[in-house]
Write an enzyme that holds these catalytic residues in place. Structure first.
Site, mmCIF file in Angstrom:
data_model
loop_
_atom_site.group_PDB
_atom_site.id
_atom_site.type_symbol
_atom_site.label_atom_id
_atom_site.label_comp_id
_atom_site.label_asym_id
_atom_site.label_seq_id
_atom_site.Cartn_x
_atom_site.Cartn_y
_atom_site.Cartn_z
ATOM 1 N N GLU A 117 92.256 194.708 -17.481
ATOM 2 C CA GLU A 117 91.513 195.051 -16.265
ATOM 3 C C GLU A 117 92.205 196.295 -15.722
ATOM 4 O O GLU A 117 93.197 196.221 -15.023
ATOM 5 C CB GLU A 117 91.559 193.879 -15.297
ATOM 6 C CG GLU A 117 90.428 193.894 -14.304
ATOM 7 C CD GLU A 117 90.925 194.280 -12.949
ATOM 8 O OE1 GLU A 117 90.675 195.451 -12.562
ATOM 9 O OE2 GLU A 117 91.562 193.467 -12.274
ATOM 10 N N GLY A 141 97.532 200.081 -19.882
ATOM 11 C CA GLY A 141 96.669 199.170 -20.634
ATOM 12 C C GLY A 141 96.510 199.583 -22.085
ATOM 13 O O GLY A 141 96.488 198.748 -22.996
ATOM 14 N N CYS A 158 91.298 198.441 -7.378
ATOM 15 C CA CYS A 158 90.630 198.969 -8.578
ATOM 16 C C CYS A 158 89.128 199.051 -8.316
ATOM 17 O O CYS A 158 88.421 199.795 -8.989
ATOM 18 C CB CYS A 158 90.952 198.127 -9.795
ATOM 19 S SG CYS A 158 90.578 196.415 -9.563
ATOM 20 N N ARG A 196 96.664 204.067 -18.709
ATOM 21 C CA ARG A 196 97.782 204.439 -19.576
ATOM 22 C C ARG A 196 98.574 203.196 -20.004
ATOM 23 O O ARG A 196 98.845 202.982 -21.179
ATOM 24 C CB ARG A 196 98.698 205.422 -18.824
ATOM 25 C CG ARG A 196 99.573 206.274 -19.707
ATOM 26 C CD ARG A 196 100.202 207.379 -18.861
ATOM 27 N NE ARG A 196 100.902 206.800 -17.707
ATOM 28 C CZ ARG A 196 102.194 206.462 -17.715
ATOM 29 N NH1 ARG A 196 102.933 206.655 -18.771
ATOM 30 N NH2 ARG A 196 102.762 205.939 -16.628
ATOM 31 N N GLY A 224 96.233 197.119 -14.398
ATOM 32 C CA GLY A 224 96.972 198.300 -13.964
ATOM 33 C C GLY A 224 96.298 199.561 -14.466
ATOM 34 O O GLY A 224 95.082 199.597 -14.666
ATOM 35 N N SER A 225 97.119 200.570 -14.717
ATOM 36 C CA SER A 225 96.571 201.879 -15.088
ATOM 37 C C SER A 225 96.019 201.860 -16.507
ATOM 38 O O SER A 225 96.407 201.024 -17.332
ATOM 39 C CB SER A 225 97.663 202.938 -14.989
ATOM 40 O OG SER A 225 98.621 202.717 -16.013
HETATM 41 C C1 UN1 Z 1 92.013 194.773 -8.043
HETATM 42 O O1 UN1 Z 1 91.946 195.721 -7.262
HETATM 43 O O2 UN1 Z 1 92.800 194.814 -9.027
HETATM 44 O O3 UN1 Z 1 86.799 192.727 -5.834
HETATM 45 C C2 UN1 Z 1 91.281 193.487 -7.879
HETATM 46 C C3 UN1 Z 1 87.847 192.981 -5.236
HETATM 47 C C4 UN1 Z 1 88.936 191.937 -5.261
HETATM 48 C C5 UN1 Z 1 89.798 192.096 -6.477
HETATM 49 C C6 UN1 Z 1 90.314 193.469 -6.741
HETATM 50 N N1 UN1 Z 1 88.330 190.646 -5.263
HETATM 51 O O4 UN1 Z 1 88.008 194.015 -4.616
#
Ligand code: UN1
Length: 511
Positions: free
Chosen positions: A264, A247, A298, A245, A242-243
């Site tokens: 992550e 984490g 992410c 903040r 997540g964010s």
């Molecule tokens: C995420 O956005 O938290 O590589 C994970 C990727 C995906 C996983 C993203 N396999 O974009």
């Protein structure tokens, strides 16, 4: 559009309860949580959230389940995960449909997300026969020195709305073959997909009389539930996505009790387009990376660092593609950009665009909310491209929306410096056909990110590699490679099979 009611019935979600442990469902005792679909704003469910006390009780049950689960042989635990993978295969279409309803990603990406769960199950099954430790030479005669990997304990897993099922699966598939029960706190925005995954798992576990039912649980609730997981000494590992903040808070709380956290967190990913780049491939990778999942991964591409000599050509190509991007109903075939998760996401996007403009940025395309040809009640936007100086403060931030910042560069070292100039360190890519440039980018003085790609984009990683990043991204590694080690404890064992008691380092100690 699909029928949500039919999907809800299929996964027994018509009257969902906030706590699911084994086959048991327990109503939450907290404040009421309303789950709305980003597709058209309709209410999908309303349920009282779980409290911290309820969470603590689930954790205790998971800890008890661990006592029995840790001695189930790993290949047998692998068989459990194999059957779960089969259950997912059978339900792939409908679970993907639920994912689209709850988090709004387009059908193709929702199917891909469930496939990612299936893939990590397959990976974990093989792993269950290969959780190997080393045997090392002992300095003493008739001694054996070895390392064994043992189950660690129940694991807390906190996940975000944007990958409502796959990120849990990365953790759960590894944790289960490692011998660890999993307590899952999904995003408050996407609890239904989590409950669906848990009940599928409970169904599979029911066929394993040697496995305690309580090894897989879900607790739906807010920050107090996450706080309880982070502070519980019964959970040796808390994995949080997540964010930054969120984490940071989890990491601080877990560190206070000397537990482990696997983080992550945010990304702020760049793609370097070098003079020799194949512009056709680069364009496709940039668009998928920047507008896929409506810019809410992410790994989303947020910064394009393009060489001056090709900048105009590449930006023109991108502008043309952006203008034709099909934005709308994520269930409709052909749609490439679905809705943002909620109004707050649009607010963050428009704020970031405003800040960019006031910091000298130039909006090249998009950046508006659109109401035509899209389902009513959802938040649909035209993805934006903004040309802006790489030193502008807004570029340091991860805005969870489809905004692509463009910077021009002259020398590769400058492009690499720009790539590395943000607090986050998740994903990165270079498009070049010059091998020297490619190697420089992925080498020790190149990209400082956990993922560094050549001629493929920043998002859409396979499960086989270790996934995660450096700096503010949190340093954790999930899914493939040797990420499983985070879910186990290592015991170094010395066995003396001789008739003497020699001491290490040649110490003489005759009592
Ligand atoms: C995420 O956005 O938290 O590589 C994970 C990727 C995906 C996983 C993203 N396999 O974009």
């Amino acid at each position: 559009m699909s029928s949500f009611e039919a999907i809800a019935r299929e996964f027994s979600l018509t009257a969902p309860a906030a706590v699911a442990i084994g086959a048991e469902r327990i109503a939450g005792e907290g404040r009421t949580l309303s789950v709305r679909s980003p597709v058209d704003g309709r209410r999908l469910a309303e349920l009282p959230a779980a409290t911290a006390e309820q969470t603590a009780r689930v954790v205790e049950r998971a800890a008890r389940a661990f006592q029995a689960f840790r001695v189930v042989p790993a290949p047998r635990r692998g068989e459990l995960v194999r059957r779960y993978g089969e259950a997912l295969r059978a339900k792939k279409e409908s679970l993907a449909e639920l994912v689209t309803w709850e988090c709004g990603k387009i059908r193709q990406e929702a199917l891909g997300e469930v496939q990612e769960m299936i893939d990590v199950c397959d990976f974990a099954v093989g792993l269950s026969r290969k959780l190997e430790g080393s045997t090392l030479p002992s300095e003493r005669p008739n001694h054996r020195l070895m390392e064994q990997w043992h189950p660690l304990g129940p694991i807390g897993v906190i996940t975000a709305f944007n990958f409502p099922v796959a990120v849990w699966a990365w953790n759960a598939a590894l944790a289960l073959v490692a011998g660890d029960p999993v307590v899952w706190k999904p995003s408050e925005k996407t609890p239904l997909t989590a409950l669906a995954c848990q009940s599928l798992a409970a169904g599979v576990i029911a066929g394993f009389p040697d496995v305690p039912a309580d090894v897989v649980s879900v607790v739906v609730g807010g920050a107090d539930v996450g706080e309880e997981l982070a502070s519980s000494r019964l959970l040796p590992l808390v994995s949080a996505t997540g964010s930054v903040r969120m984490g940071r808070r989890v990491a601080e709380t877990v560190a206070r009790r000397l537990g482990r956290s696997l983080l992550e967190l945010g990304g702020n990913n760049a793609l370097v387009a070098a003079p020799s780049a194949d512009l056709e491939l680069a364009t496709r990778a940039i668009v998928f990376g920047a507008v896929g999942t409506a810019g809410q991964r992410c790994t989303t591409l947020r910064r394009l660092v393009v060489h001056r000599s090709i900048a105009d050509a590449l930006v023109t190509r991108l502008g043309n593609v952006y203008q034709r991007l099909p934005v709308g109903d994520p269930f409709a075939a052909g749609t490439l950009v679905g809705p943002l998760i909620d109004e707050a996401a649009w607010l963050a996007m428009s704020r970031a665009l405003g800040a960019a403009e006031s910091q000298g940025g130039r909006l090249l395309t998009g950046g508006t909310r659109t109401f035509s040809g899209v389902p009513e009640g959802g938040v649909y936007v035209r993805p934006a491209i903004v040309e802006i100086d790489a030193a502008a403060p807004i570029v340091q931030e991860e805005t969870f929306a489809p905004i692509l910042y463009v910077h021009r560069y002259e020398a590769l070292t400058d492009a690499i410096a720009i790539n590395n100039s943000v607090p986050q360190g998740l994903s990165s890519a270079i498009f070049t056909t010059d091998q020297r440039e490619a190697e420089a980018f992925v080498g020790p003085a190149g990209s400082d990110c956990g993922l560094a790609n050549v001629n493929t984009g920043t998002s859409g990683a396979e499960i086989g590699g270790a996934f995660g990043g450096e700096k503010d991204t949190g340093g954790g590694r999930e899914s493939g490679s040797d990420s499983w080690k985070a879910y186990m404890r290592r015991a170094t064992t010395t066995v003396n099979y001789g008739a003497e008691l020699p001491l290490a380092q040649g110490i003489e100690f005759d009592a």
